[in-house]
Design an enzyme around this catalytic site. Structure first.
Site, short mmCIF file in Angstrom:
data_model
loop_
_atom_site.label_atom_id
_atom_site.label_comp_id
_atom_site.label_asym_id
_atom_site.label_seq_id
_atom_site.Cartn_x
_atom_site.Cartn_y
_atom_site.Cartn_z
N CYS A 327 0.81 -1.05 0.06
CA CYS A 327 -0.14 0.03 0.00
C CYS A 327 0.95 1.32 -0.08
CB CYS A 327 -0.97 0.01 1.15
SG CYS A 327 -2.01 -1.36 1.31
N PRO A 330 1.66 7.80 -0.33
CA PRO A 330 2.02 8.60 -1.15
C PRO A 330 3.26 8.29 -2.05
CG PRO A 330 2.07 9.88 0.74
CD PRO A 330 1.55 8.44 0.99
N GLY A 331 4.12 7.36 -1.47
CA GLY A 331 5.42 6.98 -1.81
C GLY A 331 6.60 7.04 -1.16
N GLY A 332 6.39 7.73 0.11
CA GLY A 332 7.79 8.03 0.61
C GLY A 332 8.40 7.01 1.29
N LYS A 333 7.54 6.02 1.89
CA LYS A 333 8.40 4.65 2.46
C LYS A 333 9.07 4.00 0.93
CE LYS A 333 5.95 4.25 6.57
NZ LYS A 333 4.72 5.39 6.24
N CYS A 449 0.14 3.92 11.13
CA CYS A 449 0.34 5.38 11.69
C CYS A 449 -0.94 5.69 12.71
CB CYS A 449 0.44 6.42 10.80
SG CYS A 449 0.98 7.86 11.48
#
Length: 518
Positions: A327, A330-333, A449
């Protein structure tokens, strides 16, 4: 990461007139002028900077509202009316208005401070107005909340807070609403913040309601946080946690391993306390740094960095491994995992079902020299479509986001206990699918989170039971501590890691590592 739609305008004709609290002046519409007169010693820097040196002949009209206050009100109203996200809308409004540094700082403080303490301010307003806030027109209530924050939590002068709030009320409400706004805010201004705190707490009905009132959290969130702390034997820290939620979060940056250069790192501030790839930005525009480094340096909470690194550094990487960010939006990890995978000779696939979020993932991954595939499939089907496929999977599960209330303060007022129950089925479906998609011996990182135990320990425990002995929990605390730059003081016997704003200075990230049997 869940979405909700709970906003609404309410009846625009409600309670635009009537008496404020006892002793409130009945002087009608007050005239704005605080930001035009040069300000007093108590005015904010933005007020003084905006007004200083303006000739009397060029003074603004009587209903003028200083730009920082206007933007703060517009964002607060958009949050209420259309479920806007303040952290996304506010920077856009500030940039569009070309605010100077002082005005931008004031707009930010007014917006986030008002949203964080909304619950407390509503109780103050109800006392000052002698009526429940549900009986006040929503647009005027937003004006009163913004005014209350200036009066009780900033150094803005009383005349600036009251007069410009009245001007706002004149623009968004009826003529009678301006007198009502003036009366309520004058009543609030006659008592100190401590006196209002005492009055509010006197009206609390039990211990949870008292904490909810003092720290401006819904009571159900107070109870959820207490239970999560109890699981670690730290219930006594509840007040500290609630207070930390009302503090502005520091700006954390990540320097992507193997991609960020020494010159990139020199642009940053001090190294993070725990993450070996993180930094605290001490000044400057973080998004300018992202652009200047072509994404090699990114904005990312230290807790999110730790969550991704828990998976990538759980054991040495074997070249050729296949990883999945299930999942990814928005793509940071995903960007951090991709850089870690690249350095170790592994490859990452990112998946995000929602097309708009998948676009954000692709944008985040442009920092990588190689193209990282981004799928748009239902994560709950991955176990059937790709069984026994991946060596490592990150499941950053959709959740209530209660661990990031410092950054998204409005979320505390949007979320309801029902949201936790509604998300449980999705979280269970995703973790079950992810375990099936692991190769034998593969590792899954289940991350939320949110510290709510129904989204964390309960979901993991159910998945392990359903797996019937084919899945075991790794010592997640030992893994995280092995790469942390400092001691995290983590319980060693829970099989998971719960980070906390008040203890670690991070979002309240939950991390559990599960391994599928060989």
């Amino acid at each position: 990461m869940s979405d909700d739609r709970t906003g609404g305008r309410g009846n625009a004709g409600e309670a635009r007139s009537g008496a404020a609290g006892a002793g409130a002046p009945r002087s009608g519409t007050a005239r704005s002028g605080a930001a035009r007169s040069g300000g007093s010693a108590g005015d904010s820097a933005a007020d003084s900077a905006y007004s200083g040196g303006v000739p009397r002949a060029r003074q603004a009209p009587a209903d003028f509202v200083q730009p920082a206050r206007r933007i703060a009100y517009e964002v607060i109203a958009a949050v209420r009316e259309s479920d806007a996200y303040a952290n996304l809308l506010l920077p856009t409004r500030i940039q569009r208005a070309a605010l100077n540094t002082a005005d931008a700082a004031l707009a930010t403080e007014l917006t986030y401070g008002t949203l964080r303490m909304q619950g407390f301010y509503d109780r103050v307003i109800a006392l000052a107005a002698n009526r429940p806030v549900s009986a006040i027109d929503p647009a005027i209530l937003d004006v009163l909340r913004l005014g209350a924050h200036q009066l009780l939590a900033t150094r803005v002068a009383t005349h600036a807070a009251v007069n410009e709030s009245v001007s706002l009320a004149k623009q968004v409400g009826s003529r009678s609403a301006t007198g009502f706004t003036n009366g309520v805010l004058r009543t609030i201004s006659r008592s100190s913040a401590e006196e209002w705190r005492d009055l509010v707490l006197e009206g609390s009905v039990n211990a949870d309601d008292r904490l909810a009132a003092e720290f401006s959290h819904p009571a159900w969130i107070v109870r959820a946080f207490r239970k999560a702390l109890q699981a670690e034997g730290h219930e006594s820290e509840l007040s500290d946690l609630l207070a930390a939620d009302n503090m502005a979060a520091k700006v954390n940056m990540v320097a992507l391993p193997g991609l960020a250069t020494d010159a990139d790192r020199e642009r940053l501030g001090l190294a993070d306390e725990f993450s070996p790839v993180g930094f605290v930005l001490d000044s400057g525009d973080p998004y300018h740094l992202v652009t200047a480094t072509e994404g090699r340096v990114r904005v990312q909470d230290e807790g999110s960095q730790i969550a991704a690194l828990a998976l990538s550094r759980a054991r040495p990487i074997i070249p050729g491994e296949r990883w999945l960010d299930l999942c990814a939006g928005p793509g940071g990890k995903a960007a951090l995992l991709a850089s870690e995978a690249r350095a170790g000779g592994a490859v990452l696939v990112a998946n995000e079902l929602v097309p708009a979020r998948a676009t954000l993932v692709r944008t985040a991954l442009t920092a990588l020299p190689e193209t990282v595939p981004v799928w748009e499939v239902d994560g709950t089907t991955i176990g059937q479509t790709h069984p026994d496929t991946f060596d490592r999977i990150l499941l950053d599960a959709p959740c209530t986001g209660l661990g990031a209330l410092r950054r998204r303060p409005e979320a505390r007022w949007r979320k309801q206990p029902k949201d936790v129950a509604d998300l449980a089925g999705l979280q269970s479906g995703l973790i079950d699918a992810a375990l099936l998609a692991l190769k034998p011996g593969g590792i899954l990182a289940y991350v939320t989170c949110s510290p709510h135990t129904a989204e964390t320990r309960a979901i993991v425990a159910l998945a392990v039971r359903k797996a019937g002995g084919t899945v075991t929990a790794l010592d997640t605390a030992a893994v995280v501590q092995s790469f942390s730059a400092a001691n995290l003081d983590l319980p060693a016997d829970t099989g998971s890691v719960q980070l906390w704003p008040h203890r670690h200075g991070t979002d309240a990230m939950f991390i559990t590592l599960l391994q599928r049997a060989l």
